[in-house]
Design a protein around this motif. Structure first.
Motif, PDB file in Angstrom:
ATOM      1  N   ALA A   4       0.811  -1.219   0.000  1.00 37.84           N
ATOM      2  CA  ALA A   4       0.000   0.000   0.000  1.00 37.84           C
ATOM      3  C   ALA A   4       0.848   1.274   0.000  1.00 37.84           C
ATOM      4  O   ALA A   4       0.319   2.369  -0.103  1.00 37.84           O
ATOM      5  N   LEU A   5       2.149   1.122   0.109  1.00 40.35           N
ATOM      6  CA  LEU A   5       3.021   2.289   0.226  1.00 40.35           C
ATOM      7  C   LEU A   5       3.007   3.112  -1.060  1.00 40.35           C
ATOM      8  O   LEU A   5       3.324   2.618  -2.127  1.00 40.35           O
ATOM      9  N   LYS A   6       2.596   4.353  -0.957  1.00 42.51           N
ATOM     10  CA  LYS A   6       2.593   5.267  -2.094  1.00 42.51           C
ATOM     11  C   LYS A   6       3.380   6.509  -1.696  1.00 42.51           C
ATOM     12  O   LYS A   6       3.008   7.224  -0.770  1.00 42.51           O
ATOM     13  N   LEU A   7       4.451   6.763  -2.393  1.00 44.34           N
ATOM     14  CA  LEU A   7       5.330   7.864  -2.009  1.00 44.34           C
ATOM     15  C   LEU A   7       5.348   8.958  -3.067  1.00 44.34           C
ATOM     16  O   LEU A   7       5.168   8.698  -4.254  1.00 44.34           O
ATOM     17  N   ALA A 151      15.149  -0.434   6.694  1.00 45.17           N
ATOM     18  CA  ALA A 151      15.296   0.949   7.170  1.00 45.17           C
ATOM     19  C   ALA A 151      14.209   1.835   6.575  1.00 45.17           C
ATOM     20  O   ALA A 151      13.606   2.661   7.273  1.00 45.17           O
ATOM     21  N   LEU A 152      13.929   1.667   5.296  1.00 49.65           N
ATOM     22  CA  LEU A 152      12.865   2.440   4.653  1.00 49.65           C
ATOM     23  C   LEU A 152      11.509   2.101   5.261  1.00 49.65           C
ATOM     24  O   LEU A 152      10.671   2.984   5.497  1.00 49.65           O
ATOM     25  N   GLU A 156       8.747   4.525   7.077  1.00 47.61           N
ATOM     26  CA  GLU A 156       7.379   4.573   6.546  1.00 47.61           C
ATOM     27  C   GLU A 156       6.351   4.263   7.627  1.00 47.61           C
ATOM     28  O   GLU A 156       5.274   4.873   7.686  1.00 47.61           O
ATOM     29  N   LYS A 157       6.683   3.352   8.537  1.00 53.73           N
ATOM     30  CA  LYS A 157       5.743   2.951   9.590  1.00 53.73           C
ATOM     31  C   LYS A 157       5.440   4.081  10.571  1.00 53.73           C
ATOM     32  O   LYS A 157       4.370   4.103  11.185  1.00 53.73           O
ATOM     33  N   GLN A 161       6.709   9.960   4.609  1.00 55.04           N
ATOM     34  CA  GLN A 161       6.269   9.641   3.256  1.00 55.04           C
ATOM     35  C   GLN A 161       7.262  10.090   2.186  1.00 55.04           C
ATOM     36  O   GLN A 161       7.279   9.541   1.092  1.00 55.04           O
ATOM     37  N   LYS A 162       8.066  11.092   2.503  1.00 53.91           N
ATOM     38  CA  LYS A 162       9.026  11.603   1.522  1.00 53.91           C
ATOM     39  C   LYS A 162      10.349  10.858   1.702  1.00 53.91           C
ATOM     40  O   LYS A 162      11.264  11.332   2.378  1.00 53.91           O
TER      41      LYS A 162
END
Length: 366
Positions: A4-7, A151-152, A156-157, A161-162
């Protein structure tokens, strides 16, 4: 990385003055004059989108220059305000983060020595919770994709977001022209795991020598990385850290102007057709390779059965060295890359041993 990650695209973060995207500045902020003059020349060139400078410098041994520390943050703030450009620095713990947030630093990055430790990354992530600051994550020192992705994910958690990754190469103890081994395939693997994450190349740390920075930069653009993070210093020979790999602002701008931005798809229809034809041939050859590997592994299983029936050990060193020597010579005669042949047969041998071990395990269970 979660599905679901949208950056946001990296170019949404801050004003991008030109292509390619370049973040540049000294390895370390050594003095206010050194940082401001370097930044001023870079900004006036119009070639950069953000200024970078190390404030805290993790070093392997004590008594090395470990950065000015928070005393240098106002210097970065001055660059930001007077030159009207975003500024970036490295953080390695929660205290660093707090200093940078209070100072209004625009972009943070996590260094290779920090990425290797999930405890450090989690501490930084917790300190960043509730902020909207862009964070760049350099690859770990050794080629561990899980640590890089992890790490990313930790960032994100907590709501960051950037995000972007920085490909700065990997430690090697072999003789090589570069300070760090590029291992470009790691950026491809990261793309597969996290396709929405921009990847910036750090050619300075891959090259280790200023005369190699252009070569690495061009390769990074040729494989469609999203930008460059390059070290620059008004007097590189006097730099307190990484002197050999830093470029003067003038040399950096000249190099940027020489870089070629290539299209990911051919604009010429004839070139498109030729590529399709050649790729079809490659597809046919790849199918043959897979079929040959299947035949080879079938023979390996038969060899394993003979070994288990006759109490012969799986690994014979003389035979392994013989294979390497023969295939290496064959590859050399065919003008193939020696490392390609060696790595290919090391992989084949690894799975051949595993296949024979399966035969032994089946025998033990029966």
């Amino acid at each position: 990385m979660t599905a679901a990650l949208k950056l946001k695209a990296i170019r949404d973060w801050f004003d991008v003055r030109r292509e390619p995207l370049v973040i540049a500045g000294p390895c370390s902020a050594e003095s206010e004059e050194q940082l401001f003059e370097t930044s001023k020349q870079l900004v006036e060139s119009g070639a950069v989108s953000a200024i970078r400078a190390g404030i805290w410098k993790p070093r392997t041994r004590p008594n090395s220059f470990e950065g000015i520390g928070p005393h240098a943050l106002p210097w970065l703030t001055r660059v930001k305000e007077e030159l009207q450009i975003p500024v970036a620095t490295e953080v390695a713990n929660a205290q660093h983060v707090e200093h940078c947030l209070r100072a209004g630093i625009d972009i943070l990055w996590i260094g290779a020595r920090t990425t290797v430790n999930p405890f450090y990354v989690q501490e930084i992530a917790e300190a960043l919770k509730g902020t909207d600051i862009p964070v760049l994550v350099k690859n770990p020192i050794h080629s561990d994709l899980g640590l890089w992705v992890g790490a990313l994910e930790r960032l994100e958690k907590v709501g960051i977001q950037k995000l972007a990754a920085v490909h700065r190469g990997f430690y090697t103890d072999s003789d090589a022209p570069f300070r760090n081994e590029p291992k470009w395939e790691m950026s491809f693997a990261l793309r597969a795991k996290a396709p929405d994450i921009p990847i910036i190349c750090d050619p300075s740390h891959i090259a280790g020598k200023r005369n190699l920075v252009e070569q690495v930069s061009q390769t990074a653009l040729d494989i469609n990385l999203d930008g460059l993070m390059i070290e620059s210093h008004i007097t590189p020979e006097k730099a307190l850290s990484d002197a050999a790999q830093q470029l003067t602002p003038a040399d950096l701008v000249s190099m940027i102007n020489r870089l070629i931005l290539r299209s990911s798809e051919p604009r010429n229809e004839n070139a498109h057709l030729e590529l399709d034809q050649l790729r079809t041939k490659i597809d046919g050859l790849d199918q043959q390779i897979v079929n040959l590997l299947k035949d080879r592994m079938d023979l390996v299983r038969e060899i394993g059965q003979i070994k288990v029936d006759n109490d012969i050990s799986i690994f014979q060193m003389d035979r392994w060295f013989e294979i390497l020597a023969k295939r290496g010579l064959q590859g050399k005669e065919l003008e193939l890359n020696t490392a390609l042949i060696q790595e290919l047969f090391q992989t084949i041998h690894k799975y051949s041993v595993e296949r024979q071990n399966e035969v032994f395990q089946n025998k033990n269970r029966s």
